[in-house]
Write a protein that holds these residues in place. Structure first.
Motif, PDB file in Angstrom:
ATOM      1  N   GLU A  18     -26.102 -17.700 -48.190  1.00 26.35           N
ATOM      2  CA  GLU A  18     -26.899 -16.827 -49.056  1.00 26.35           C
ATOM      3  C   GLU A  18     -28.362 -17.272 -49.088  1.00 26.35           C
ATOM      4  OE1 GLU A  18     -28.336 -13.883 -51.319  1.00 26.35           O
ATOM      5  OE2 GLU A  18     -26.411 -13.937 -50.283  1.00 26.35           O
ATOM      6  N   ALA A  19     -28.613 -18.577 -49.181  1.00 24.31           N
ATOM      7  CA  ALA A  19     -29.992 -19.077 -49.188  1.00 24.31           C
ATOM      8  C   ALA A  19     -30.680 -18.744 -47.870  1.00 24.31           C
ATOM      9  CB  ALA A  19     -30.010 -20.583 -49.436  1.00 24.31           C
ATOM     10  N   LEU A  20     -29.954 -18.876 -46.776  1.00 20.88           N
ATOM     11  CA  LEU A  20     -30.522 -18.542 -45.480  1.00 20.88           C
ATOM     12  C   LEU A  20     -30.870 -17.056 -45.406  1.00 20.88           C
ATOM     13  CD1 LEU A  20     -31.330 -19.647 -42.762  1.00 20.88           C
ATOM     14  CD2 LEU A  20     -28.989 -19.298 -41.972  1.00 20.88           C
ATOM     15  N   ARG A  21     -30.016 -16.205 -45.956  1.00 21.57           N
ATOM     16  CA  ARG A  21     -30.315 -14.766 -46.001  1.00 21.57           C
ATOM     17  C   ARG A  21     -31.557 -14.506 -46.855  1.00 21.57           C
ATOM     18  NH1 ARG A  21     -24.649 -14.452 -45.824  1.00 21.57           N
ATOM     19  NH2 ARG A  21     -24.473 -14.442 -48.097  1.00 21.57           N
ATOM     20  N   GLU A  22     -31.680 -15.210 -47.984  1.00 24.76           N
ATOM     21  CA  GLU A  22     -32.873 -15.052 -48.834  1.00 24.76           C
ATOM     22  C   GLU A  22     -34.136 -15.444 -48.079  1.00 24.76           C
ATOM     23  OE1 GLU A  22     -33.017 -16.266 -53.079  1.00 24.76           O
ATOM     24  OE2 GLU A  22     -31.007 -17.048 -52.616  1.00 24.76           O
ATOM     25  N   GLU A  24     -34.547 -15.510 -44.805  1.00 27.72           N
ATOM     26  CA  GLU A  24     -34.787 -14.516 -43.756  1.00 27.72           C
ATOM     27  C   GLU A  24     -35.380 -13.232 -44.322  1.00 27.72           C
ATOM     28  OE1 GLU A  24     -30.885 -14.328 -42.041  1.00 27.72           O
ATOM     29  OE2 GLU A  24     -31.307 -15.962 -40.637  1.00 27.72           O
ATOM     30  N   ARG A  25     -34.884 -12.777 -45.476  1.00 28.33           N
ATOM     31  CA  ARG A  25     -35.429 -11.559 -46.097  1.00 28.33           C
ATOM     32  C   ARG A  25     -36.891 -11.750 -46.486  1.00 28.33           C
ATOM     33  NH1 ARG A  25     -30.174 -11.146 -48.589  1.00 28.33           N
ATOM     34  NH2 ARG A  25     -30.939 -12.311 -50.374  1.00 28.33           N
ATOM     35  N   SER A  26     -37.194 -12.881 -47.109  1.00 28.44           N
ATOM     36  CA  SER A  26     -38.579 -13.090 -47.536  1.00 28.44           C
ATOM     37  C   SER A  26     -39.507 -13.226 -46.334  1.00 28.44           C
ATOM     38  CB  SER A  26     -38.701 -14.292 -48.478  1.00 28.44           C
ATOM     39  OG  SER A  26     -38.334 -15.477 -47.845  1.00 28.44           O
ATOM     40  N   LEU A  27     -39.038 -13.855 -45.256  1.00 30.05           N
ATOM     41  CA  LEU A  27     -39.874 -13.972 -44.053  1.00 30.05           C
ATOM     42  C   LEU A  27     -40.051 -12.621 -43.362  1.00 30.05           C
ATOM     43  CD1 LEU A  27     -38.684 -17.384 -42.594  1.00 30.05           C
ATOM     44  CD2 LEU A  27     -40.820 -16.880 -43.796  1.00 30.05           C
ATOM     45  N   SER A  28     -39.020 -11.784 -43.382  1.00 33.96           N
ATOM     46  CA  SER A  28     -39.148 -10.430 -42.812  1.00 33.96           C
ATOM     47  C   SER A  28     -40.156  -9.607 -43.610  1.00 33.96           C
ATOM     48  CB  SER A  28     -37.796  -9.716 -42.809  1.00 33.96           C
ATOM     49  OG  SER A  28     -36.930 -10.324 -41.893  1.00 33.96           O
TER      50      SER A  28
END
Length: 71
Positions: A18-22, A24-28
């Protein structure tokens, strides 16, 4: 930047899916905002990215440092 580098190093073992998804979302969002350019979205996405890192490195001192660095 040195304090944040240490936080990232220490946060790495605590990274969850979940942290990795967060992250990735913020970097996108950060990349998309940079291309528009949308400075408000860019700033918000940058702060979101850093919040995830600091949360993963959940030392009391790092939390104090994060809160004092917010503007």
């Amino acid at each position: 930047m040195t304090l944040e580098s240490l936080a990232i190093e220490r946060a790495a073992p605590n990274v969850t899916a979940e942290a990795l998804r967060e992250i990735e979302r913020s970097l996108s969002r950060l990349a998309a905002a940079a291309h528009r350019p949308d400075l408000t979205c860019y700033h918000r996405s940058d702060m979101d990215f850093h919040k995830v890192i600091w949360r993963l490195f959940s030392s009391g001192k790092s939390s104090i440092a994060w809160r004092s660095a917010r503007w």
